[in-house]
Scaffold this active site. Structure first.
Site, PDB file in Angstrom:
ATOM      1  N   GLU A 121       5.386  27.122  39.512  1.00 11.06           N
ATOM      2  CA  GLU A 121       5.861  28.102  38.532  1.00 11.06           C
ATOM      3  C   GLU A 121       6.382  27.426  37.278  1.00 11.06           C
ATOM      4  O   GLU A 121       6.313  27.992  36.198  1.00 11.06           O
ATOM      5  CB  GLU A 121       6.977  28.975  39.154  1.00 11.06           C
TER       6      GLU A 121
ATOM      7  N   ASP B 211       7.853  25.658  43.967  1.00 18.21           N
ATOM      8  CA  ASP B 211       7.926  24.298  43.420  1.00 18.21           C
ATOM      9  C   ASP B 211       9.334  23.866  43.030  1.00 18.21           C
ATOM     10  O   ASP B 211      10.192  24.670  42.691  1.00 18.21           O
ATOM     11  CB  ASP B 211       7.001  24.153  42.204  1.00 18.21           C
TER      12      ASP B 211
END
Ligand SMILES: [Zn+2]
Ligand SMILES: [Zn+2]
Length: 411
Positions: free
Chosen positions: A158, A100
């Site tokens: 995350e 991400d």
């Protein structure tokens, strides 16, 4: 969509103009060119947590092309690839990469800068995907000589959204259950060419709190008729800052940060309510519990001193990232082999947090750090900075380190 992407990727691969600005001293091997091109492609197309649709489709397509068993949509947008060694039974090693980006507007200006407004790979997860795919490629090429299996965990979200937990709920740690788990982070506080590693805690646990301080609003010129929420909030923040200095043992680590205060509407109105939001960090469970206990006590008792009330919402976050001492000892020679003597350094734990901790709580393993700092190309900014950048040699070193570490654990 996947076909268009794959055309673009192969056009980027080996494109010399894209490599013109690279600082990797020598890119001799095809996979090295590919790794840098992949990172730049991911960098140009950042996606926020649980929205990593394009990234995940490239990952899945690549893993399938390597002949792996692939599962998509694990923990929403996560991808699992299973590589089975052909040289007999052995352990299963999990290799994790997060995917991400962050809601940050990129302030760098280069060809591959973010093309998605308001999103940027400002933590280096673009490099992690490129490393993960390069490790997959190199290990797949050697599968005839590998024992056991390697499970690639490409993880969404995350950055605070708990993508690792979601993948665990969807079975990433079963069938087969990994015996060891590995993850890395490219790291700009460490100079390029170096690998940071340590046994025990390397990143902190992170919890969150939100407090509502309730008073009684009124005219700015008639304070006697009010219970001033701004004054109570100010005293509360000061009291919270006594926790680390007065309650935590000086030789232990902890952080209490109030990162947000909201109150008031006008300069001459005393507000009746204030909102505080903050985070606590610690390495040990004892300090973690102490921080929570004291924050709760202060929020409950400080506003009443002034005639108001405090309400607290506590949000338990990720545990600390704890490396297994035995695994770290086994891996140090592997890291030295790829980084060279003297380039494996003892990592000084950081109070940042990482949700890989939820995997390492169940599976012994190692989370290590690959130096990405290079002053000559301005790769000096901290993670999450709009000018964040890494020396791309970290992608090559990170791949080599992860390949060696995985092979070491496979035995
Ligand atoms: Zn980050
Ligand atoms: Zn990160």
């Amino acid at each position: 969509m996947a076909k268009v992407l794959s055309r673009k990727l192969s056009a980027m691969t080996f494109a010399p103009e894209l490599l013109a600005k690279t600082v990797v001293p020598s890119l001799d091997l095809p996979w090295e060119h590919d790794a840098i091109a992949l990172r730049r492609d991911f960098h140009e197309h950042p996606e926020l947590g649980f929205e990593e649709v394009r990234s995940a489709s490239i990952v899945a397509q690549r893993l399938r092309a390597l002949g792996m068993e692939v599962r998509e949509g694990v923990g929403k947008t996560g991808v699992i690839g299973l590589l089975r060694g052909e040289a007999g039974d052995g352990p299963c090693v999990l290799v994790r990469a997060d995917m991400d980006a962050l809601p940050i507007e990129e302030a760098n200006d280069w060809e591959w800068k973010s093309g998605n407004k308001g999103a940027m790979h400002a933590c280096g997860h673009d490099a992690h995907m490129a490393i993960g795919l390069s490790v997959a490629r190199l290990l797949a090429e050697q599968k005839a000589t590998l024992r056991g299996s390697v499970k690639f965990m490409f993880q969404p979200a995350e950055e605070g959204l708990g993508g690792a937990d979601k993948m665990i709920e969807d079975g990433v740690l079963s069938d087969p259950k990994p015996d060891f788990a590995l993850a890395l982070h490219v790291w700009t506080p460490i100079e390029k060419g170096k690998i940071g590693v340590a046994a025990g805690p390397v990143m902190a646990c992170a919890d969150e709190f939100r407090a509502r301080i309730i008073g009684k609003g009124g005219h700015g010129a008639m304070p006697e008729q009010t219970v001033d929420a701004v004054l109570m909030a100010a005293h509360t923040v000061v009291a919270l800052q006594s926790i680390v200095s007065r309650n935590v043992k000086p030789l232990e680590s902890g952080v209490v940060t109030v990162g947000k205060i909201e109150s008031g509407t006008a300069f001459n109105v005393i507000p009746g309510e204030a909102i505080l939001a903050g985070t606590t960090r610690a390495f040990s469970n004892d300090v973690r519990a102490l921080l929570e206990k004291r924050v709760r006590e202060i929020i409950a008792t400080m506003p009443p001193v002034f005639g108001g009330q405090g309400e607290l919402t506590w949000i338990t976050g990720f545990p600390a990232v704890v490396n297994d001492a035995e695994v770290v000892e086994r891996l140090k020679p592997a890291f030295e082999k790829v980084a060279g003597e003297g380039n494996v350094i003892e990592f000084e734990p950081t109070l940042g947090a990482e949700d890989m901790s939820v995997v390492l709580r169940q599976i012994p393993g190692c989370y290590f750090f690959i130096g990405g700092r290079n002053g000559e190309i301005d790769a000096i900014y901290p993670h999450h900075h709009p000018k964040f950048n890494i020396d791309e040699s970290a992608i090559i070193l990170g791949t080599n380190a992860m390949v060696e570490a995985t092979k070491t654990l496979l035995g």
